[in-house]
Design an enzyme around this catalytic site. Sequence first.
Site, PDB file in Angstrom:
ATOM      1  N   ASP A 181      42.424  32.951  27.649  1.00 22.58           N
ATOM      2  CA  ASP A 181      42.276  32.923  29.103  1.00 22.58           C
ATOM      3  C   ASP A 181      41.710  31.585  29.551  1.00 22.58           C
ATOM      4  O   ASP A 181      40.926  30.959  28.832  1.00 22.58           O
ATOM      5  CB  ASP A 181      41.336  34.042  29.557  1.00 22.58           C
ATOM      6  CG  ASP A 181      42.049  35.362  29.747  1.00 22.58           C
ATOM      7  OD1 ASP A 181      43.265  35.345  29.986  1.00 22.58           O
ATOM      8  OD2 ASP A 181      41.386  36.412  29.666  1.00 22.58           O
ATOM      9  N   MET A 182      42.075  31.174  30.751  1.00 18.01           N
ATOM     10  CA  MET A 182      41.529  29.958  31.340  1.00 18.01           C
ATOM     11  C   MET A 182      40.434  30.344  32.327  1.00 18.01           C
ATOM     12  O   MET A 182      40.533  31.371  33.012  1.00 18.01           O
ATOM     13  CB  MET A 182      42.628  29.154  32.034  1.00 18.01           C
ATOM     14  CG  MET A 182      42.235  27.721  32.356  1.00 18.01           C
ATOM     15  SD  MET A 182      41.811  26.722  30.899  1.00 18.01           S
ATOM     16  CE  MET A 182      43.442  26.388  30.207  1.00 18.01           C
ATOM     17  N   ARG A 212      51.053  31.593  30.051  1.00 17.43           N
ATOM     18  CA  ARG A 212      50.876  32.460  31.214  1.00 17.43           C
ATOM     19  C   ARG A 212      50.517  31.589  32.422  1.00 17.43           C
ATOM     20  O   ARG A 212      49.535  30.843  32.389  1.00 17.43           O
ATOM     21  CB  ARG A 212      49.760  33.469  30.983  1.00 17.43           C
ATOM     22  CG  ARG A 212      49.473  34.374  32.191  1.00 17.43           C
ATOM     23  CD  ARG A 212      48.150  35.096  32.064  1.00 17.43           C
ATOM     24  NE  ARG A 212      48.107  35.919  30.863  1.00 17.43           N
ATOM     25  CZ  ARG A 212      46.974  36.252  30.229  1.00 17.43           C
ATOM     26  NH1 ARG A 212      45.814  35.804  30.653  1.00 17.43           N
ATOM     27  NH2 ARG A 212      47.020  37.017  29.154  1.00 17.43           N
ATOM     28  N   LYS A 235      47.909  32.040  39.539  1.00 18.44           N
ATOM     29  CA  LYS A 235      47.510  31.187  40.663  1.00 18.44           C
ATOM     30  C   LYS A 235      46.095  30.658  40.490  1.00 18.44           C
ATOM     31  O   LYS A 235      45.795  29.533  40.861  1.00 18.44           O
ATOM     32  CB  LYS A 235      47.649  31.952  41.984  1.00 18.44           C
ATOM     33  CG  LYS A 235      49.105  32.178  42.368  1.00 18.44           C
ATOM     34  CD  LYS A 235      49.227  32.831  43.750  1.00 18.44           C
ATOM     35  CE  LYS A 235      50.702  33.031  44.121  1.00 18.44           C
ATOM     36  NZ  LYS A 235      50.864  33.648  45.457  1.00 18.44           N
ATOM     37  N   THR A 283      52.004  37.282  38.336  1.00 14.37           N
ATOM     38  CA  THR A 283      51.989  37.336  39.798  1.00 14.37           C
ATOM     39  C   THR A 283      52.270  38.745  40.274  1.00 14.37           C
ATOM     40  O   THR A 283      52.961  39.509  39.596  1.00 14.37           O
ATOM     41  CB  THR A 283      53.039  36.373  40.398  1.00 14.37           C
ATOM     42  OG1 THR A 283      52.932  36.393  41.832  1.00 14.37           O
ATOM     43  CG2 THR A 283      54.454  36.759  39.999  1.00 14.37           C
ATOM     44  N   ALA A 290      38.299  39.604  45.745  1.00 13.00           N
ATOM     45  CA  ALA A 290      38.510  38.353  46.480  1.00 13.00           C
ATOM     46  C   ALA A 290      39.992  38.057  46.636  1.00 13.00           C
ATOM     47  O   ALA A 290      40.429  37.513  47.654  1.00 13.00           O
ATOM     48  CB  ALA A 290      37.814  37.194  45.758  1.00 13.00           C
TER      49      ALA A 290
END
Length: 305
Positions: A131-132, A181, A184, A223, A288
């Site tokens: 994961d980023m 992956r 956004k 997405t 959020a």
Amino acid sequence: MLLLLSRSPAVKGLVTRVPVSSAIVTRYVPGEATEQAVAATTELAEDGLQVTLDFLGEDTLDEAQAESTVQAYLELLEALGRAGLARHAEVSVKLSAVGQALPDVGTRLSTDNARRICAAAHQLGTTVTLDMEDHTTTDRTLATLRELRRDYPETGAVLQAYLHRTEADCRDLAHEGSRVRLCKGAYNEPETVAFTDRHEVDRSYVRCLKVLMAGSGYPMVATHDPRMVKIASALATRNGRMPGTYEFQMLYGIRAEEQKRLARAGEQVRVYLPYGDEWYGYLMRRLAERPANVTFFLRSLVSQK
């Protein structure tokens, strides 16, 4: 505002007193235990969906906590193997959860810990996606990715389209065997490094999609936006990609019927399934992204008083 609240100890104290079984939490997080994660994975697999599981834990403060997270992943992978789910599920790992932020030893420790998880996944016939996180960790995460791919070339990467740098990163990673992956982004980033207007983020996402779909890697299109799903499908067709040479990814609890519809249409669809007791920060980022859920969330809080 919600992203700021995700760092507020006072609000965290209030929210985390809500039982994990409450409607707002279980909508996005199926439970805290490995058994609950495996049960949710089984249900998704029965619907023809693939899964990537994230043991929730960020801001690890010491080596013992990092080791506890590694053990949770090893336990999860073993449980998935016993349940015959290895071909349906992979795992997603945040390097901060396995020690990346620790002073002096963070990069070495998190890389070694991630390698242990990759080895266990590889032995079961599945894989890991890194994961980023926020932009300050991007270079270190990509460096760890390169290191892990020496032994485990199937290790996946995550890129966030709202960062100015991401189109260039897509070009670097759109090569044979590279799983990427594209999402956004869900961190509160400054405009010096990220697009802050949602239309600019969308345009960046499409530019990045074009790079990945035209490349020789394996794009993972993360997405829930119906427009982006249509654009991704059109780009796949334009580039001669058949289903199975790319996939869609969506979060657990969001657009579940669309996930199943795409799978029935022959698309590869993977559900991002988080679990564990450190669900607060994850939940706030999901709220959020979908502010319409805030009313539902507040009602849930009030009902627990």
